[in-house]
Design an enzyme around this catalytic site. Structure first.
Site, PDB file in Angstrom:
ATOM      1  N   GLY A  48      41.261 -90.439  76.358  1.00  0.00           N
ATOM      2  CA  GLY A  48      40.387 -91.533  75.942  1.00  0.00           C
ATOM      3  C   GLY A  48      40.944 -92.924  76.158  1.00  0.00           C
ATOM      4  O   GLY A  48      40.322 -93.902  75.745  1.00  0.00           O
TER       5      GLY A  48
ATOM      6  N   TYR B   4      41.142 -76.774  90.993  1.00  0.00           N
ATOM      7  CA  TYR B   4      40.316 -77.706  90.214  1.00  0.00           C
ATOM      8  C   TYR B   4      38.897 -77.140  90.046  1.00  0.00           C
ATOM      9  O   TYR B   4      38.349 -77.115  88.934  1.00  0.00           O
ATOM     10  CB  TYR B   4      40.289 -79.046  90.949  1.00  0.00           C
ATOM     11  N   ALA B   5      38.305 -76.654  91.157  1.00  0.00           N
ATOM     12  CA  ALA B   5      36.938 -76.118  91.115  1.00  0.00           C
ATOM     13  C   ALA B   5      36.857 -74.937  90.155  1.00  0.00           C
ATOM     14  O   ALA B   5      35.918 -74.835  89.351  1.00  0.00           O
ATOM     15  CB  ALA B   5      36.488 -75.702  92.518  1.00  0.00           C
TER      16      ALA B   5
ATOM     17  N   LYS C 248      36.966 -76.122  86.594  1.00  0.00           N
ATOM     18  CA  LYS C 248      35.757 -76.841  86.180  1.00  0.00           C
ATOM     19  C   LYS C 248      34.575 -75.870  86.016  1.00  0.00           C
ATOM     20  O   LYS C 248      33.763 -76.025  85.116  1.00  0.00           O
ATOM     21  CB  LYS C 248      35.426 -77.948  87.193  1.00  0.00           C
TER      22      LYS C 248
HETATM   23  P1  NDP Z   1      42.260 -90.246  84.765  1.00  0.00           P
HETATM   24  O1  NDP Z   1      43.324 -89.679  85.641  1.00  0.00           O
HETATM   25  O2  NDP Z   1      41.892 -91.680  84.894  1.00  0.00           O
HETATM   26  O3  NDP Z   1      42.639 -89.956  83.220  1.00  0.00           O
HETATM   27  C1  NDP Z   1      43.023 -88.673  82.816  1.00  0.00           C
HETATM   28  C2  NDP Z   1      43.306 -88.665  81.336  1.00  0.00           C
HETATM   29  O4  NDP Z   1      43.637 -87.337  80.936  1.00  0.00           O
HETATM   30  C3  NDP Z   1      44.486 -89.539  80.929  1.00  0.00           C
HETATM   31  O5  NDP Z   1      44.203 -90.182  79.703  1.00  0.00           O
HETATM   32  C4  NDP Z   1      45.631 -88.539  80.757  1.00  0.00           C
HETATM   33  O6  NDP Z   1      46.652 -88.972  79.846  1.00  0.00           O
HETATM   34  C5  NDP Z   1      44.865 -87.363  80.191  1.00  0.00           C
HETATM   35  N1  NDP Z   1      45.594 -86.097  80.381  1.00  0.00           N
HETATM   36  C6  NDP Z   1      45.919 -85.504  81.557  1.00  0.00           C
HETATM   37  N2  NDP Z   1      46.635 -84.375  81.319  1.00  0.00           N
HETATM   38  C7  NDP Z   1      46.742 -84.260  79.969  1.00  0.00           C
HETATM   39  C8  NDP Z   1      47.378 -83.329  79.101  1.00  0.00           C
HETATM   40  N3  NDP Z   1      48.032 -82.243  79.563  1.00  0.00           N
HETATM   41  N4  NDP Z   1      47.312 -83.541  77.774  1.00  0.00           N
HETATM   42  C9  NDP Z   1      46.643 -84.601  77.271  1.00  0.00           C
HETATM   43  N5  NDP Z   1      46.007 -85.510  78.022  1.00  0.00           N
HETATM   44  C10 NDP Z   1      46.080 -85.358  79.374  1.00  0.00           C
HETATM   45  O7  NDP Z   1      40.982 -89.303  85.032  1.00  0.00           O
HETATM   46  P2  NDP Z   1      39.412 -89.630  85.003  1.00  0.00           P
HETATM   47  O8  NDP Z   1      39.120 -90.517  83.872  1.00  0.00           O
HETATM   48  O9  NDP Z   1      38.963 -90.001  86.341  1.00  0.00           O
HETATM   49  O10 NDP Z   1      38.848 -88.161  84.721  1.00  0.00           O
HETATM   50  C11 NDP Z   1      38.538 -87.731  83.421  1.00  0.00           C
HETATM   51  C12 NDP Z   1      37.822 -86.403  83.496  1.00  0.00           C
HETATM   52  O11 NDP Z   1      36.678 -86.533  84.337  1.00  0.00           O
HETATM   53  C13 NDP Z   1      38.666 -85.270  84.081  1.00  0.00           C
HETATM   54  O12 NDP Z   1      38.409 -84.088  83.362  1.00  0.00           O
HETATM   55  C14 NDP Z   1      38.140 -85.130  85.499  1.00  0.00           C
HETATM   56  O13 NDP Z   1      38.262 -83.814  85.974  1.00  0.00           O
HETATM   57  C15 NDP Z   1      36.691 -85.510  85.314  1.00  0.00           C
HETATM   58  N6  NDP Z   1      36.064 -85.989  86.541  1.00  0.00           N
HETATM   59  C16 NDP Z   1      36.486 -87.150  87.146  1.00  0.00           C
HETATM   60  C17 NDP Z   1      35.867 -87.598  88.299  1.00  0.00           C
HETATM   61  C18 NDP Z   1      36.255 -88.869  88.980  1.00  0.00           C
HETATM   62  O14 NDP Z   1      35.765 -89.105  90.099  1.00  0.00           O
HETATM   63  N7  NDP Z   1      37.078 -89.719  88.394  1.00  0.00           N
HETATM   64  C19 NDP Z   1      34.763 -86.822  88.912  1.00  0.00           C
HETATM   65  C20 NDP Z   1      34.413 -85.623  88.187  1.00  0.00           C
HETATM   66  C21 NDP Z   1      35.047 -85.244  87.055  1.00  0.00           C
HETATM   67  P3  NDP Z   1      47.766 -90.070  80.344  1.00  0.00           P
HETATM   68  O15 NDP Z   1      47.012 -91.371  80.383  1.00  0.00           O
HETATM   69  O16 NDP Z   1      48.821 -90.022  79.309  1.00  0.00           O
HETATM   70  O17 NDP Z   1      48.210 -89.628  81.698  1.00  0.00           O
END
Ligand code: NDP
Length: 247
Positions: free
Chosen positions: A15, A157-158, A161
């Site tokens: 978040g 990833y697929a 998801k």
């Molecule tokens: P970001 O890489 O910008 O952010 C990912 C977030 O997930 C970060 O806050 C990260 O924490 C947190 N995170 C990752 N691994 C862990 C873990 N093991 N434990 C706790 N927190 C974790 O990604 P997006 O905002 O782009 O993507 C968010 C979601 O949307 C994902 O599920 C992605 O699959 C999905 N999505 C994104 C798309 C896109 O084009 N951006 C398209 C389709 C789906 P930290 O900040 O500490 O690294």
């Protein structure tokens, strides 16, 4: 939409960055208390906090790893102690580590499945235990159309998801009688760190694929998430809402 979220507490995993940050900020604007979680990127979390200082009374940051069952359990225990109740959990954390299958390292297969799919189980299991007692709740899992379409170089990833969607559909049936709804939102290409590292040529190609001819913004995803979290969405459960610009 009439709903506001003034009396509600929302957990948003992932978040503090990207799509999750957009979701946290929209909930803050709508009057909710937000507990935004992240894994390890303190700087991004701090930037997010500083930009939202005006909401500091309603905003809390927590860091833990969603793949670690015990850490997730501890987080929910702490939540109960400090906030008493929460009504909404948006599970947005996720990763991708791309490679074609023949070249994929086993650890990268496991890491993506663990983070995206096992993380979803961990976050949802403890959430429903809490929400079932109150007989109300909203769970929204951020997944991806890639789970339905597949994409070369993204088999891990697929699979993770697609698994999230199947998990949500099953869970929604388990908890419906307690007035808890569980839905997915599937964003298309959204302009975050997740895709910012792609070569410019590739980005252009992807934009060409999108009928609305642009990448989405975190806000484009946040609005439908707030709708699914609202009182007005009480008859929607087990759904997967695609927010892809027509992809
Ligand atoms: P970001 O890489 O910008 O952010 C990912 C977030 O997930 C970060 O806050 C990260 O924490 C947190 N995170 C990752 N691994 C862990 C873990 N093991 N434990 C706790 N927190 C974790 O990604 P997006 O905002 O782009 O993507 C968010 C979601 O949307 C994902 O599920 C992605 O699959 C999905 N999505 C994104 C798309 C896109 O084009 N951006 C398209 C389709 C789906 P930290 O900040 O500490 O690294």
């Amino acid at each position: 939409m009439k709903s506001n979220f003034k009396e509600q507490t929302v957990i948003v995993t992932g978040g503090t960055r990207g799509i999750g940050r957009g979701i946290s900020e929209e909930f803050l604007k709508a009057g909710a208390k937000v507990v935004a979680t992240y894994q390890s990127n303190k700087k991004a979390a701090q930037d997010f906090y500083e930009s939202n200082k005006e909401y500091s009374k309603c905003l809390e940051l927590r860091s833990f790893d969603v793949t670690q069952y015990d850490e997730v359990g501890q987080f929910y225990q702490d939540m109960e102690k400090t906030h008493g109740e929460f009504q909404i959990m948006v599970h947005c954390s996720g990763i991708r580590i791309d490679s074609i299958v023949g070249m994929m390292r086993e650890e990268d297969w496991r890491k993506v499945i663990d983070t995206n799919l096992t993380g979803t189980f961990n976050m949802c299991k403890f959430a429903v235990q809490n929400l079932m007692r109150k007989k109300y709740g909203r769970i929204i899992v951020i997944t991806s159309p890639i789970g339905r379409l597949g994409f070369a170089g993204q088999s891990n990833y697929a699979a993770s998801k697609a698994g999230q969607v199947a998990f949500v559909q099953s869970l929604s049936k388990e908890v419906a009688s307690r007035k808890i709804t569980v839905n997915c939102v599937s964003p298309g290409f959204i302009d975050t760190d997740f895709i910012s590292g792609l070569p410019e040529e590739q980005k252009k190609k992807y934009i060409e694929m999108v009928p609305l001819k642009r990448f989405g913004l975190p806000l484009d995803v946040a609005h439908p998430v707030l709708f699914l979290a609202s009182a007005e969405a009480s008859y929607i459960t087990g759904a997967n809402l695609e927010v892809t610009g027509g992809l």
